[in-house]
Scaffold this active site. Structure first.
Site, PDB file in Angstrom:
ATOM      1  N   ASN A  10       0.866  -1.170   0.000  1.00 16.27           N
ATOM      2  CA  ASN A  10       0.000   0.000   0.000  1.00 16.27           C
ATOM      3  C   ASN A  10       0.908   1.226   0.000  1.00 16.27           C
ATOM      4  O   ASN A  10       1.509   1.555   1.021  1.00 16.27           O
ATOM      5  CB  ASN A  10      -0.891  -0.030   1.254  1.00 16.27           C
ATOM      6  N   TRP A  11       0.998   1.866  -1.156  1.00 19.12           N
ATOM      7  CA  TRP A  11       1.949   2.980  -1.280  1.00 19.12           C
ATOM      8  C   TRP A  11       1.458   4.244  -0.571  1.00 19.12           C
ATOM      9  O   TRP A  11       2.198   5.203  -0.432  1.00 19.12           O
ATOM     10  CB  TRP A  11       2.205   3.292  -2.758  1.00 19.12           C
ATOM     11  N   LYS A  12       0.189   4.256  -0.198  1.00 22.69           N
ATOM     12  CA  LYS A  12      -0.405   5.439   0.451  1.00 22.69           C
ATOM     13  C   LYS A  12      -0.158   6.680  -0.416  1.00 22.69           C
ATOM     14  O   LYS A  12      -0.138   6.575  -1.641  1.00 22.69           O
ATOM     15  CB  LYS A  12       0.102   5.575   1.890  1.00 22.69           C
ATOM     16  N   HIS A 104      -9.428   1.064   5.456  1.00 23.79           N
ATOM     17  CA  HIS A 104      -8.136   1.343   6.093  1.00 23.79           C
ATOM     18  C   HIS A 104      -8.344   2.344   7.228  1.00 23.79           C
ATOM     19  O   HIS A 104      -9.154   3.253   7.122  1.00 23.79           O
ATOM     20  CB  HIS A 104      -7.138   1.890   5.070  1.00 23.79           C
ATOM     21  N   GLU A 106      -6.727   4.757   8.150  1.00 20.14           N
ATOM     22  CA  GLU A 106      -6.502   6.170   7.794  1.00 20.14           C
ATOM     23  C   GLU A 106      -7.747   6.771   7.154  1.00 20.14           C
ATOM     24  O   GLU A 106      -8.027   7.960   7.309  1.00 20.14           O
ATOM     25  CB  GLU A 106      -5.261   6.268   6.880  1.00 20.14           C
ATOM     26  N   GLU A 176      -5.040  -4.960  10.887  1.00 18.93           N
ATOM     27  CA  GLU A 176      -4.039  -3.916  11.073  1.00 18.93           C
ATOM     28  C   GLU A 176      -4.308  -3.181  12.389  1.00 18.93           C
ATOM     29  O   GLU A 176      -5.141  -2.267  12.422  1.00 18.93           O
ATOM     30  CB  GLU A 176      -4.103  -2.909   9.920  1.00 18.93           C
ATOM     31  N   GLY A 182       2.808   2.238  10.834  1.00 13.34           N
ATOM     32  CA  GLY A 182       3.767   3.323  10.653  1.00 13.34           C
ATOM     33  C   GLY A 182       4.521   3.704  11.914  1.00 13.34           C
ATOM     34  O   GLY A 182       5.160   4.750  11.964  1.00 13.34           O
ATOM     35  N   SER A 221       3.739  -2.087  10.401  1.00 11.49           N
ATOM     36  CA  SER A 221       5.195  -2.115  10.587  1.00 11.49           C
ATOM     37  C   SER A 221       5.827  -3.448  10.187  1.00 11.49           C
ATOM     38  O   SER A 221       6.808  -3.888  10.803  1.00 11.49           O
ATOM     39  CB  SER A 221       5.566  -1.743  12.029  1.00 11.49           C
ATOM     40  N   GLY A 242       2.983  -1.135   4.254  1.00 13.03           N
ATOM     41  CA  GLY A 242       3.025   0.280   3.908  1.00 13.03           C
ATOM     42  C   GLY A 242       4.433   0.713   3.568  1.00 13.03           C
ATOM     43  O   GLY A 242       4.929   0.493   2.465  1.00 13.03           O
TER      44      GLY A 242
END
Ligand SMILES: O=C[C@H](O)COP(=O)(O)O
Length: 263
Positions: A10-12, A104, A106, A176, A182, A221, A242
């Protein structure tokens, strides 16, 4: 039951046209010959065209162009019309995207997406023949309050109670824990395994067959140093990665660790 692992990047909100091309070319080189693990990448939708073209064109004899599937970090529930800024399932299919991340943390946090809204996205993806990658997981406060299982159950129930367990056939769940995303502080393999077993068991209350086949990724992570140990756990079927998915060598180590652990 043997499940084929899936490692997804997931490149975000990272990248550029040049970065997309360079990273995918690196991944194709690094993943040449991988056969025992499904691999997907979710660049920002802005770069799906660049990603699709780079995946399709190959200047070498490598086989990895067939290994890496395209994905997206989000989708909207509407198919077309006056919905400014939205992205439809049909548009994602136009780029050959297959694995679509929904729920997600976020998006739950910054875009206030509810469990019910995410269930609608799940339904839209199933209708379109795309693979939902449903992210679930508890915050640090919820974890400390002993609510991990209740939170995961509630997030799963939004789909189970509206679409039924069968909706999870061919779907992916990514556990997650928000506190691990992160932060550099991954869940331990034992901690993650316990929650993965709970998630599978929760689905098994509705259908053992569906629970047996559903892919449950761990995310939070994951890196090239901790992936192999996570994948030794029986209910961890891969990873949603990520930060470490932005470097081809690190991502490739994670993919190969999954391939080795699940062979
Ligand atoms: O979707 C990926 C997860 O949010 C994990 O991100 P991370 O690997 O940077 O912790």
């Amino acid at each position: 039951m043997a499940r084929r692992p899936l490692v997804m990047g997931n490149w975000k909100l990272n990248g550029s046209k040049a970065f997309t091309k360079e990273l995918i070319e690196g991944l194709k080189r690094e993943l040449d010959g991988v056969t025992g693990c499904d691999v997907a990448i979710a660049p920002p939708v802005m770069y799906l065209a660049e990603a699709e073209a780079t995946l399709a064109s190959c200047g070498c004899d490598c086989t990895s162009k067939n290994v890496i599937a395209l994905g997206s970090q989000n989708v909207d529930v509407n198919v077309s019309g006056a919905f400014t800024g939205d992205i439809s399932t049909a548009m994602l299919k136009d780029f050959d995207a297959k694995y679509i991340i929904i729920g997600h943390s976020e998006r739950r946090t910054y875009h206030k997406e509810s469990d019910e809204f995410i269930a609608k996205k799940f339904a839209a993806l199933k209708d379109a023949g795309l693979v939902p990658v449903l992210c679930i997981g508890e915050t640090e406060a919820e974890n400390e309050a002993g609510q991990t299982e209740a939170v995961c159950a509630r997030q799963l129930d939004a789909v189970l109670n509206t679409l039924g367990a069968e909706a999870f056939n061919g779907a992916v769940i990514a556990y997650e824990p928000v506190w691990a995303i992160g932060t550099g502080k991954s869940a331990t393999p034992a901690q993650a395994q316990a929650v993965h077993a709970f998630i599978r068991g929760h689905i098994a209350k509705h259908s053992q067959a569906v629970a047996d086949q559903v892919i449950i990724q761990y995310g939070g992570s994951v890196n090239d140093a901790n992936a192999a140990e996570l994948f030794t756990q029986p209910d961890i079927d891969g990873a949603l990665v990520g930060g470490a998915s932005l470097k081809a060598p690190a991502f490739a180590v994670i993919v190969k660790a999954a391939e080795k652990a699940k062979e």
